[in-house]
Design an enzyme around this catalytic site. Structure first.
Site, mmCIF file in Angstrom:
data_model
loop_
_atom_site.group_PDB
_atom_site.id
_atom_site.type_symbol
_atom_site.label_atom_id
_atom_site.label_comp_id
_atom_site.label_asym_id
_atom_site.label_seq_id
_atom_site.Cartn_x
_atom_site.Cartn_y
_atom_site.Cartn_z
ATOM 1 N N HIS A 151 -32.297 98.967 -42.517
ATOM 2 C CA HIS A 151 -32.882 99.348 -43.819
ATOM 3 C C HIS A 151 -33.967 100.422 -43.656
ATOM 4 O O HIS A 151 -34.947 100.416 -44.385
ATOM 5 C CB HIS A 151 -33.401 98.096 -44.546
ATOM 6 C CG HIS A 151 -34.462 97.328 -43.812
ATOM 7 N ND1 HIS A 151 -34.571 95.953 -43.878
ATOM 8 C CD2 HIS A 151 -35.467 97.736 -43.001
ATOM 9 C CE1 HIS A 151 -35.606 95.562 -43.145
ATOM 10 N NE2 HIS A 151 -36.172 96.630 -42.613
ATOM 11 N N HIS B 5 -35.498 98.818 -32.436
ATOM 12 C CA HIS B 5 -36.530 99.810 -32.727
ATOM 13 C C HIS B 5 -37.914 99.236 -32.447
ATOM 14 O O HIS B 5 -38.152 98.049 -32.599
ATOM 15 C CB HIS B 5 -36.444 100.380 -34.143
ATOM 16 C CG HIS B 5 -36.679 99.445 -35.305
ATOM 17 N ND1 HIS B 5 -35.897 98.350 -35.574
ATOM 18 C CD2 HIS B 5 -37.604 99.487 -36.304
ATOM 19 C CE1 HIS B 5 -36.325 97.768 -36.687
ATOM 20 N NE2 HIS B 5 -37.363 98.427 -37.148
ATOM 21 N N GLU C 127 -36.383 91.922 -36.375
ATOM 22 C CA GLU C 127 -35.828 91.865 -37.741
ATOM 23 C C GLU C 127 -34.389 91.335 -37.729
ATOM 24 O O GLU C 127 -33.904 90.826 -38.739
ATOM 25 C CB GLU C 127 -35.829 93.258 -38.391
ATOM 26 C CG GLU C 127 -37.209 93.758 -38.788
ATOM 27 C CD GLU C 127 -37.157 95.094 -39.537
ATOM 28 O OE1 GLU C 127 -38.160 95.424 -40.174
ATOM 29 O OE2 GLU C 127 -36.128 95.813 -39.475
#
Ligand code: DHB
Ligand code: FE
Length: 289
Positions: free
Chosen positions: A12, A197, A244
């Site tokens: 996202h 990330h 996440e």
């Protein structure tokens, strides 16, 4: 009764929303990212759900450090896109589904998962960027998302964050909750965030293609084993924000093949691309066969 028939998984990255909003999606840097979702936008049209249950994380937008709900379900009639510093994204208001959301809250809490019930909340890129990727650009005033969306926010910004195992088990409970709703609704569940990330510190910019793809393989084929991945593996292999990915396990745990080993899911689409901002973009569509 209501049924969960498909799950969608996607990164996202906020810069994807900015690229779309500023008409940069055909530029050489962004074109391959958006091309990875061409199939998905058509699939959405061909497999239009009645409701999307969208698992995402709030990035200190609706919830500051003043209050930290681990799992928060949005029960409001609508959710306004938040101003994250550059003005609200020019996208339509998100229409909720208060009846189904309240039913899920009731059922899941009765199954021993204590949720925070949120009757008023703005939604950030964690929720609006996946909608843009799967539904395409929408007129902010006259356009609309294709169906109501139930926002489900998971706290993954600072520790303590929930384990992948907890998320997977919660997905199973959400499936039971949906199936006990007394109206014929086709529900899709989305898991967002990731993939590898790290936005901070000496390892900022970390990308781990091999680990990301092995994790996707396991999420598809052996979700029970994937759910056992400890936090330290996400952080070490996928970077500090790679955690996440535990949110994808909520969507995976809600699929039919997890509840019933005699049933099967099919991989409708799989996409992986580097780079998008500082992030590896991953995307999957799984559907009941
Ligand atoms: C970035 C932010 C995110 O929330 C995310 O999931 C990926 C990337 C970023 O700021 O680049
Ligand atoms: Fe994020």
């Amino acid at each position: 009764m209501a049924r969960i028939t498909a799950s969608v998984y996607t990164s996202h990255v906020p810069a994807i929303g900015a690229a779309l909003d500023m008409d940069k999606s055909t530029e050489p840097y962004w074109q391959p990212v958006f091309a990875g979702y061409d199939f998905s936008r058509q699939w959405m049209k061909d497999n239009q759900p009645d409701v999307i249950f969208l698992v995402y994380n709030d990035h200190a937008t609706a919830f500051s450090l003043d209050m930290i709900p681990t799992f928060a379900i949005g029960t409001a009639a609508q959710f306004i896109p938040a101003d994250e510093g550059f003005g609200p994204r020019p996208v339509p208001i998100v229409i909720g589904h208060p009846e189904l959301a309240s039913h899920i809250a009731h059922s899941v809490i009765q199954q021993d998962f204590d949720l925070t019930i949120v009757n008023k909340m703005e939604v950030d890129h964690g929720l609006t960027v996946p909608l843009s990727l799967l539904c395409g650009a929408q007129d902010p005033v006259h356009g609309a998302w294709p169906c109501p969306v139930i926002p489900f926010a998971v706290y993954v910004v600072q520790y303590p964050v929930p384990s992948g195992q907890r998320c997977f088990n919660l997905g199973r409970a959400i499936r039971k909750a949906v199936e006990s709703f007394d109206e014929d609704l086709n529900v899709h569940i989305w898991g967002t965030g990731g993939m590898s990330h790290q936005l901070q510190g000496p390892r900022a910019g970390l990308i781990n293609r091999a680990w990301d793809n092995a994790w996707l393989d396991q999420l598809i084929a052996d979700p029970v084993a994937c759910a056992a991945t400890p936090h330290i593996d996400y952080v070490r292999e996928a970077g500090s924000e790679g955690v996440e990915l535990v949110m994808w396990l909520i969507a995976r745990g809600a699929m039919q093949d997890v509840a019933d080993s005699a049933s099967h899911i099919s991989v409708r689409h799989r996409f992986y691309h580097v780079p998008a901002s500082n992030t590896a973009v991953g995307h999957l569509i799984l559907q009941d066969t």
